[in-house]
Design a protein around this motif. Structure first.
Motif, short mmCIF file in Angstrom:
data_model
loop_
_atom_site.label_atom_id
_atom_site.label_comp_id
_atom_site.label_asym_id
_atom_site.label_seq_id
_atom_site.Cartn_x
_atom_site.Cartn_y
_atom_site.Cartn_z
N ARG A 172 0.82 -1.21 0.00
CA ARG A 172 0.00 0.00 0.00
C ARG A 172 0.86 1.26 0.00
NH1 ARG A 172 -0.92 -2.16 5.17
NH2 ARG A 172 -0.16 -0.90 6.93
N ARG A 173 2.05 1.18 0.59
CA ARG A 173 2.95 2.33 0.57
C ARG A 173 3.48 2.57 -0.84
NH1 ARG A 173 8.93 2.48 3.22
NH2 ARG A 173 9.60 4.45 2.31
N LEU A 174 3.83 1.49 -1.54
CA LEU A 174 4.31 1.63 -2.91
C LEU A 174 3.21 2.15 -3.82
CD1 LEU A 174 6.39 -1.66 -3.25
CD2 LEU A 174 7.29 0.67 -3.11
N GLU A 175 1.99 1.63 -3.66
CA GLU A 175 0.87 2.08 -4.48
C GLU A 175 0.62 3.57 -4.27
OE1 GLU A 175 -2.30 -0.45 -3.30
OE2 GLU A 175 -1.43 -2.25 -4.21
N ALA A 176 0.66 4.01 -3.01
CA ALA A 176 0.41 5.42 -2.72
C ALA A 176 1.53 6.29 -3.27
CB ALA A 176 0.28 5.63 -1.21
N ARG A 209 18.07 -8.41 -6.18
CA ARG A 209 16.82 -9.02 -6.59
C ARG A 209 15.69 -8.42 -5.78
NH1 ARG A 209 18.65 -13.68 -3.30
NH2 ARG A 209 17.17 -13.96 -1.59
N ILE A 210 14.47 -8.58 -6.30
CA ILE A 210 13.27 -8.10 -5.61
C ILE A 210 12.48 -9.31 -5.16
CG2 ILE A 210 11.17 -6.73 -5.77
CD1 ILE A 210 12.52 -5.19 -8.08
N ASP A 211 12.38 -9.51 -3.85
CA ASP A 211 11.63 -10.63 -3.29
C ASP A 211 10.19 -10.19 -3.00
OD1 ASP A 211 13.85 -12.20 -3.39
OD2 ASP A 211 14.37 -11.94 -1.27
N THR A 212 9.25 -11.06 -3.30
CA THR A 212 7.85 -10.82 -2.93
C THR A 212 7.59 -11.39 -1.55
OG1 THR A 212 7.13 -10.94 -5.25
CG2 THR A 212 5.45 -11.26 -3.55
N ILE A 213 7.13 -10.56 -0.66
CA ILE A 213 6.71 -11.01 0.67
C ILE A 213 5.19 -11.15 0.57
CG2 ILE A 213 6.83 -10.60 3.15
CD1 ILE A 213 9.56 -10.79 1.64
N ARG A 214 4.73 -12.35 0.33
CA ARG A 214 3.35 -12.58 -0.08
C ARG A 214 2.34 -11.95 0.88
NH1 ARG A 214 2.01 -15.56 -4.05
NH2 ARG A 214 4.06 -16.57 -4.08
N VAL A 216 2.11 -8.96 1.73
CA VAL A 216 2.62 -7.82 2.51
C VAL A 216 3.25 -6.77 1.61
CG1 VAL A 216 4.17 -7.11 4.36
CG2 VAL A 216 3.02 -9.33 4.48
N GLY A 217 4.26 -7.16 0.84
CA GLY A 217 4.95 -6.18 0.02
C GLY A 217 6.15 -6.77 -0.69
N TYR A 218 7.19 -5.96 -0.83
CA TYR A 218 8.38 -6.37 -1.58
C TYR A 218 9.64 -5.95 -0.82
CZ TYR A 218 4.97 -6.84 -5.31
OH TYR A 218 3.87 -7.21 -6.07
N MET A 219 10.72 -6.69 -1.08
CA MET A 219 12.00 -6.37 -0.46
C MET A 219 13.10 -6.47 -1.51
SD MET A 219 14.14 -8.37 2.52
CE MET A 219 12.83 -8.25 3.75
#
Length: 226
Positions: A172-176, A209-214, A216-219
């Motif tokens: 939600r932070r990335l979307e905003a 790399r970009i990991d998906t934290i299912r 929740v978000g991304y790291m």
């Protein structure tokens, strides 16, 4: 970088938004002083582009109010008011620069870049992870010293992830952060942007790399790190 444009000419607004996007910056657009005040209270902007003749008042009054309240946001006035007395009054009110309409768009972008470089709020260090480097002031992305071309939204996404490298960044932070007031970023659009950025990094053989934290978000993390 996020810019606030306050201009009531739809034609000029369309042209400026196109140029701002081409430069890799995000922009929020309003046509009244009242809406600009709300945006400045609720958002975080690196530069204010302000017309003077607005439907609900004179932009000079907004400048005075911002400076009286202690706001240090850089202000570039774009106006057709050609009188030297008017320009002096605007600068004395607290504007940082004045660009007379009509103007050359290359000069417009050059003025914006100059103000963003000078602004204390944008005097930010180079962001890095592994061999990736990102300069917020110039929007230049490099890997192992070589420039990497990226579309504006992917570059903005990379910047957000680099700022919290090694930590989870909420969806939600990335979307905003990637949304503009007139174009919200959906969850699907975010996933597509992340997918494209992943592929670009793989193509460049980047060591991050970009990991998906299912759910929740991304790291963003360096390959080989725990």
């Amino acid at each position: 970088m996020r810019i606030l444009l306050v201009e009531d000419s739809q034609r000029l607004t369309g042209l400026l938004v196109e140029r701002i996007h081409d430069a890799g910056w995000r922009v929020d657009v309003f046509s009244t002083i009242a809406d600009a005040r709300t945006a400045l209270r609720e958002g975080s902007h690196d530069l204010l582009l302000l017309d003077l003749g607005l439907p609900d008042g004179d932009g000079t009054d907004l400048i005075r109010a911002l400076r009286a309240a202690g706001s240090a946001v850089p202000i570039l006035v774009i106006s057709a008011r050609a009188g030297i007395e008017q320009r002096v009054a605007v600068l004395d009110a607290g504007a940082d620069d004045f660009l007379l309409k009509p103007f050359n768009h290359a000069e417009f972008l050059a003025r914006c870049r100059a103000m963003l470089r000078r602004a204390p709020s944008t005097a930010q260090p180079i962001l890095s992870a592994g061999q990736i480097r990102y300069d917020p002031a110039t929007t230049l992305v490099t890997m192992a010293g070589q420039s990497v071309a990226m579309p504006p939204r992917e570059r903005a996404l990379l910047e957000l992830l680099l700022r919290d490298a090694g930590r989870v960044v909420l969806k939600r932070r990335l979307e905003a952060a990637l949304s503009e007031y007139d174009e919200a970023v959906s969850a699907n659009a975010l996933e597509l942007s992340v997918s494209r950025l992943r592929k670009r990094l793989e193509t460049q053989a980047a060591d991050i790399r970009i990991d998906t934290i299912r759910g929740v978000g991304y790291m963003l993390r360096t390959i080989g790190s725990p």
